[in-house]
Design a protein around this motif. Structure first.
Motif, PDB file in Angstrom:
ATOM      1  N   LYS A 162      11.661  34.781 113.685  1.00  0.00           N
ATOM      2  CA  LYS A 162      11.545  35.724 114.787  1.00  0.00           C
ATOM      3  C   LYS A 162      11.007  37.050 114.236  1.00  0.00           C
ATOM      4  N   GLY A 163       9.954  37.519 114.800  1.00  0.00           N
ATOM      5  CA  GLY A 163       9.348  38.771 114.341  1.00  0.00           C
ATOM      6  C   GLY A 163       8.211  38.550 113.362  1.00  0.00           C
ATOM      7  N   GLY A 164       7.937  37.277 112.986  1.00  0.00           N
ATOM      8  CA  GLY A 164       6.807  37.031 112.094  1.00  0.00           C
ATOM      9  C   GLY A 164       7.160  36.104 110.964  1.00  0.00           C
ATOM     10  N   ALA A 165       6.151  35.688 110.214  1.00  0.00           N
ATOM     11  CA  ALA A 165       6.349  34.769 109.091  1.00  0.00           C
ATOM     12  C   ALA A 165       6.946  35.498 107.892  1.00  0.00           C
ATOM     13  N   VAL A 166       7.565  34.724 107.006  1.00  0.00           N
ATOM     14  CA  VAL A 166       8.110  35.266 105.754  1.00  0.00           C
ATOM     15  C   VAL A 166       7.729  34.321 104.623  1.00  0.00           C
ATOM     16  N   LEU A 167       7.689  34.848 103.432  1.00  0.00           N
ATOM     17  CA  LEU A 167       7.387  34.053 102.246  1.00  0.00           C
ATOM     18  C   LEU A 167       8.640  33.286 101.830  1.00  0.00           C
ATOM     19  N   ARG A 168       8.511  32.008 101.648  1.00  0.00           N
ATOM     20  CA  ARG A 168       9.656  31.206 101.214  1.00  0.00           C
ATOM     21  C   ARG A 168      10.036  31.571  99.785  1.00  0.00           C
ATOM     22  N   ALA A 169      11.309  31.483  99.495  1.00  0.00           N
ATOM     23  CA  ALA A 169      11.815  31.873  98.183  1.00  0.00           C
ATOM     24  C   ALA A 169      11.220  31.038  97.064  1.00  0.00           C
ATOM     25  N   GLY A 170      10.954  29.771  97.312  1.00  0.00           N
ATOM     26  CA  GLY A 170      10.440  28.901  96.258  1.00  0.00           C
ATOM     27  C   GLY A 170       8.937  28.862  96.150  1.00  0.00           C
ATOM     28  N   ALA A 171       8.224  29.635  96.939  1.00  0.00           N
ATOM     29  CA  ALA A 171       6.755  29.610  96.886  1.00  0.00           C
ATOM     30  C   ALA A 171       6.271  30.120  95.528  1.00  0.00           C
ATOM     31  N   PRO A 172       5.413  29.350  94.851  1.00  0.00           N
ATOM     32  CA  PRO A 172       4.930  29.789  93.528  1.00  0.00           C
ATOM     33  C   PRO A 172       4.049  31.031  93.651  1.00  0.00           C
ATOM     34  N   ARG A 173       4.350  32.010  92.823  1.00  0.00           N
ATOM     35  CA  ARG A 173       3.595  33.267  92.867  1.00  0.00           C
ATOM     36  C   ARG A 173       2.620  33.343  91.706  1.00  0.00           C
ATOM     37  N   LEU A 174       1.487  33.939  91.975  1.00  0.00           N
ATOM     38  CA  LEU A 174       0.452  34.131  90.966  1.00  0.00           C
ATOM     39  C   LEU A 174       0.417  35.608  90.573  1.00  0.00           C
ATOM     40  N   HIS A 175       0.478  35.861  89.273  1.00  0.00           N
ATOM     41  CA  HIS A 175       0.522  37.228  88.750  1.00  0.00           C
ATOM     42  C   HIS A 175      -0.686  37.466  87.848  1.00  0.00           C
ATOM     43  N   THR A 176      -0.879  38.726  87.490  1.00  0.00           N
ATOM     44  CA  THR A 176      -1.984  39.081  86.597  1.00  0.00           C
ATOM     45  C   THR A 176      -1.580  40.245  85.708  1.00  0.00           C
ATOM     46  N   HIS A 177      -2.063  40.240  84.469  1.00  0.00           N
ATOM     47  CA  HIS A 177      -1.739  41.323  83.543  1.00  0.00           C
ATOM     48  C   HIS A 177      -2.368  42.643  83.984  1.00  0.00           C
ATOM     49  N   THR A 178      -3.537  42.594  84.594  1.00  0.00           N
ATOM     50  CA  THR A 178      -4.222  43.839  84.950  1.00  0.00           C
ATOM     51  C   THR A 178      -3.606  44.537  86.162  1.00  0.00           C
ATOM     52  N   ARG A 179      -2.817  43.793  86.960  1.00  0.00           N
ATOM     53  CA  ARG A 179      -2.052  44.420  88.053  1.00  0.00           C
ATOM     54  C   ARG A 179      -0.664  43.808  88.034  1.00  0.00           C
TER      55      ARG A 179
END
Length: 307
Positions: free
Chosen positions: A196-213
């Motif tokens: 309700k109010g919009g989508a949310v990111l699931r806790a187990g969703a794999p995240r992509l990171h980067t050293h430059t940010r």
């Protein structure tokens, strides 16, 4: 019969040859500083080279230009006369060279440095439009991020204001940075849930990171008012790679809107939570204010139109 004031060839009155420019430069520096060692350092020569050049100049002119006392040197009356003339001559040459270089630079290409990911994913795809609109403006694009110097061959630069730059740099804002999680569309249902109010990111969703940010996820969470639970993920060396990994379906990356807008338009990426401003912005930097109707001003107007 020739008049006497013509002189004989080779006579002192007819000898208008100038000493070598190097000797005159050595003399001018030594005269201004009254110190051979400091003159040598300024000219990137040895003390001996400057001393020999001045001595040869004195021998050629037949006058003493310096009075040498211990480790100090002082101009003689003849030295002061020559110093004034040499300074005036060198200044005229500097002015002429500067005017010629300025004229040549207006006709030659100039260098625009742009942050690599912005260059690859936003600027280059739109560059044909700029070339079509401004065919007479020759710009060389180079990739570069973070601090830089205009003295290193860069004429203009596009940077995000996430680091301090000198107050002397002229700044023209281009657009605010808007960021949001992005992933391949066919992965969105698995990694985002509708609430309700919009989508949310699931806790187990794999995240992509980067050293430059490295702080991209936390900056987005702060700007969006979202919690940041722990989640599995991968870290890449460059921001561009994390976005390509998102296109490949490896996880969810933080994508600035300007860098992913083409992929969103083509359906290669989706942004289920939309985008929020993170408080930073991209700017066009120049060593001085842009002149009205100059090529640089035309580029600025085009960049803002593309944004």
């Amino acid at each position: 019969m020739f008049p006497d004031d013509n002189g004989e060839p080779g006579s002192p009155s007819a000898d208008t040859r100038l000493p070598s420019l190097l000797a005159l430069r050595c003399f001018a520096a030594a005269a201004r500083l009254e110190n051979f060692s400091r003159a040598a350092a300024e000219l990137h020569l040895t003390h001996g080279a400057v001393s020999r050049a001045v001595r040869l100049l004195e021998d050629e002119l037949g006058v003493a230009l310096f009075e040498r006392r211990s480790r100090r040197v002082f101009l003689t009356a003849a030295g002061r006369t020559l110093a004034r003339a040499v300074d005036d001559g060198l200044e005229l040459m500097r002015q002429a060279v500067g005017e010629l270089r300025a004229s040549a630079s207006r006709e030659q290409r100039w260098v625009l440095s742009c942050e690599p990911t912005l260059l690859m994913r936003w600027l280059i795809p739109r560059w044909p439009d700029f070339q079509a609109r401004c065919p007479g403006i020759d710009v060389h694009l180079v990739a570069g991020g973070g601090p830089f110097s205009f003295g290193s061959g860069i004429d203009l630069a596009i940077r995000r204001d996430d680091f301090p730059w000198p107050d002397t740099y002229h700044t023209e804002p281009l657009f605010a940075e808007q960021v949001g999680p992005v992933c391949r569309p066919d992965k969105a249902a698995a990694w985002f849930s509708a609430k309700k109010g919009g989508a949310v990111l699931r806790a187990g969703a794999p995240r992509l990171h980067t050293h430059t940010r490295s702080g991209a996820w936390q900056e987005w969470a702060t700007a969006a008012g979202q919690a940041m639970p722990d989640a599995p993920g991968q870290t890449f060396e460059h921001f561009y790679f994390s976005l390509q990994a998102a296109v490949a379906g490896l996880g969810v990356a933080i994508g600035p809107w300007h860098l992913v807008r083409d992929d969103l338009g083509s359906g290669m990426l989706a942004a289920p939570l939309g985008f929020v401003e993170d408080g930073s912005r991209y700017c066009l930097l120049s060593p001085q204010p842009l002149q009205l109707d100059s090529p640089q001003a035309h580029l600025l107007a085009w960049l803002r139109a593309m944004a």
